[in-house]
Design an enzyme around this catalytic site. Structure first.
Site, PDB file in Angstrom:
ATOM      1  N   SER A 210       0.789  -1.224   0.000  1.00  7.76           N
ATOM      2  CA  SER A 210       0.000   0.000   0.000  1.00  7.76           C
ATOM      3  C   SER A 210       0.823   1.277   0.000  1.00  7.76           C
ATOM      4  O   SER A 210       0.356   2.308  -0.485  1.00  7.76           O
ATOM      5  CB  SER A 210      -0.945  -0.006   1.198  1.00  7.76           C
ATOM      6  N   HIS A 238      -5.638  -3.733  -1.498  1.00  2.21           N
ATOM      7  CA  HIS A 238      -5.379  -2.707  -2.511  1.00  2.21           C
ATOM      8  C   HIS A 238      -5.374  -3.310  -3.917  1.00  2.21           C
ATOM      9  O   HIS A 238      -4.646  -2.847  -4.793  1.00  2.21           O
ATOM     10  CB  HIS A 238      -4.067  -1.992  -2.206  1.00  2.21           C
ATOM     11  N   LYS A 269     -12.567  -0.313   0.936  1.00  2.00           N
ATOM     12  CA  LYS A 269     -11.792   0.518   0.009  1.00  2.00           C
ATOM     13  C   LYS A 269     -12.544   0.606  -1.324  1.00  2.00           C
ATOM     14  O   LYS A 269     -13.469   1.394  -1.445  1.00  2.00           O
ATOM     15  CB  LYS A 269     -10.383  -0.041  -0.138  1.00  2.00           C
TER      16      LYS A 269
END
Length: 422
Positions: A210, A238, A269
């Protein structure tokens, strides 16, 4: 006489309370001095992290306390631009009306509703795995898995730059623990050889790291796992939803076709930006986690509106690849233009685009200057990243327009020249 005794007792009690309170205040004051000294040192080093107050919904344009106008947001994990999607919000509202705010309980007592099971089915279907289990966050998912499956007869091999939640999760287990140099397959192979007699050999890695936006060499990791009869665990926070042709993450990016054994990821996310994490993999693993995983057993179930958000996003991802194509185009545009101007951009063709600066104070100053120009970015420095590796982590979204991205690039160019970065 009895009255006098009672008065004396009362007076004595007040004296005792005063003494205890005085002692407590003294200890508290000592603590404050110790903590204040540490905070002062952090500020002196230029690594103090101030939290900006956002007064609007998460979007490409947001309102920030202390600024007159809205600013362009380039530091969110809102990769697909779904955190304020109107269709998702309406679907979530309907779930709130039907199922309420929450269940006031953990899953195995009275905290599972049909929508929780529906979400887990969709997650496993999306990742093409046998089953899935949902947690309050991916931090919880990472905290719960290693302790549940690993014993002193096992070994876990972890990339040195893995996310803090993986590191903390591994600390909780009783297996032998080794860190291998970041993405160094020679070191990983040596560790696999040295621990070949272990009952379970588990390789743990982020799919995309990340802070750097670089990608684990998952193809090589899987080859080593096959060679030494090891398992592969990957954190895809991610990656899930936007990385790879259909958003199925690092495994799809390398075309590995389910060679990863355990996938942990997040709903917080790209998948709506609310909350929630999960583990997906073999049915037996998921069954065991429901019996032994402490963050699952002792945390309330996800609130129905959050569950509904995950369901709606999963349906969207399995019906269209339009958002994945858009974010890939946006990332290419930003990276190519910034590199041409002269900035050093870390990572590998990923929406995480670290603008490498090195100095912590410079990163903080540059972020402030960018905000003055209507661009919301944040400087990252030690201990979030290694000393001497400070950067501004720019994150591109599918919701950004090319015009918005160019405005960000122009601001970087102006500030970069002002601060002698380029």
């Amino acid at each position: 006489m009895n009255i006098l005794k009672k008065k004396n007792l009362s007076i004595s009690g007040h004296i005792i309370y005063f003494c205890i309170r005085f002692k407590s205040n003294s200890a508290e004051n000592d603590l404050k001095k110790i903590l204040s000294s540490q905070i002062s040192e952090i500020k002196k080093n230029g690594t103090y992290k101030s939290e900006r107050i956002i007064t609007s919904a998460q979007n490409t344009q947001i309102s920030v306390s202390g600024t007159k106008n809205s600013v362009l947001n380039f530091c969110a994990n809102n990769y697909l631009g779904l955190s304020n999607n109107k269709d998702i919000i309406e679907f979530s509202k309907n779930a709130l009306n039907k199922y309420g705010c929450g269940l006031s309980s953990v899953r195995f007592i009275c905290g599972t509703q049909d929508i929780h099971k529906e979400l887990e089915e969709k997650i496993s279907k999306f990742h093409q795995r046998e089953d899935a289990i949902v947690y309050a966050s991916c931090f919880d998912a990472n905290a719960g898995i290693f302790e549940s499956i690993l014993t002193p007869d096992d070994v876990v091999l972890s990339d040195e730059l893995n996310h803090a939640s993986i590191i903390d999760g591994i600390r909780l287990c009783k297996a032998k623990k080794f860190r291998y140099k970041h993405c160094d397959m020679a070191v990983l192979e040596d560790l696999l050889k040295e621990n070949s007699s272990s009952r379970i050999k588990l390789i743990a890695t982020d799919g995309v790291f990340s802070m750097d936006g670089n990608i684990a060499p998952l193809n090589e990791i899987c080859d080593l796992a096959d060679k030494y009869n090891a398992l592969v665990f990957i954190d895809e926070c991610h990656s899930t939803g936007f990385f790879g042709k259909t958003g199925r993450g690092t495994e799809e990016f390398f075309d590995l076709k389910q060679r990863v054994h355990i996938i942990n990821s997040t709903l917080g996310k790209a998948l709506g930006g609310a909350a929630g994490g999960y583990t997906t993999g073999p049915k037996e693993l998921i069954d065991l986690l429901r019996q032994k995983s402490r963050p699952y057993l002792f945390s309330n179930s996800l609130p129905p509106p959050v569950v509904a958000t995950g369901i709606k996003v999963m349906d969207m991802l399995m019906n269209s690849n339009e958002l994945q194509e858009q974010i890939a185009e946006n990332v290419k545009h930003f990276r190519e233009k910034m590199a041409k101007i002269g900035f050093v951009i870390g990572g590998q063709d990923h929406p995480i685009c670290p603008v490498m600066l090195g100095d912590a104070k410079l990163a903080a100053e540059m972020a402030e200057e960018m905000l003055k120009r209507g661009i919301y970015v944040v400087g990252f420095s030690y201990p979030v990243v290694p000393k001497g590796k400070a950067r501004i982590r720019v994150q591109i979204s599918a919701a950004h327009t090319i015009e918005e991205i160019d405005k960000c690039i122009n601001a970087f160019t102006e500030v970069g020249k002002q601060l002698n970065v380029i």
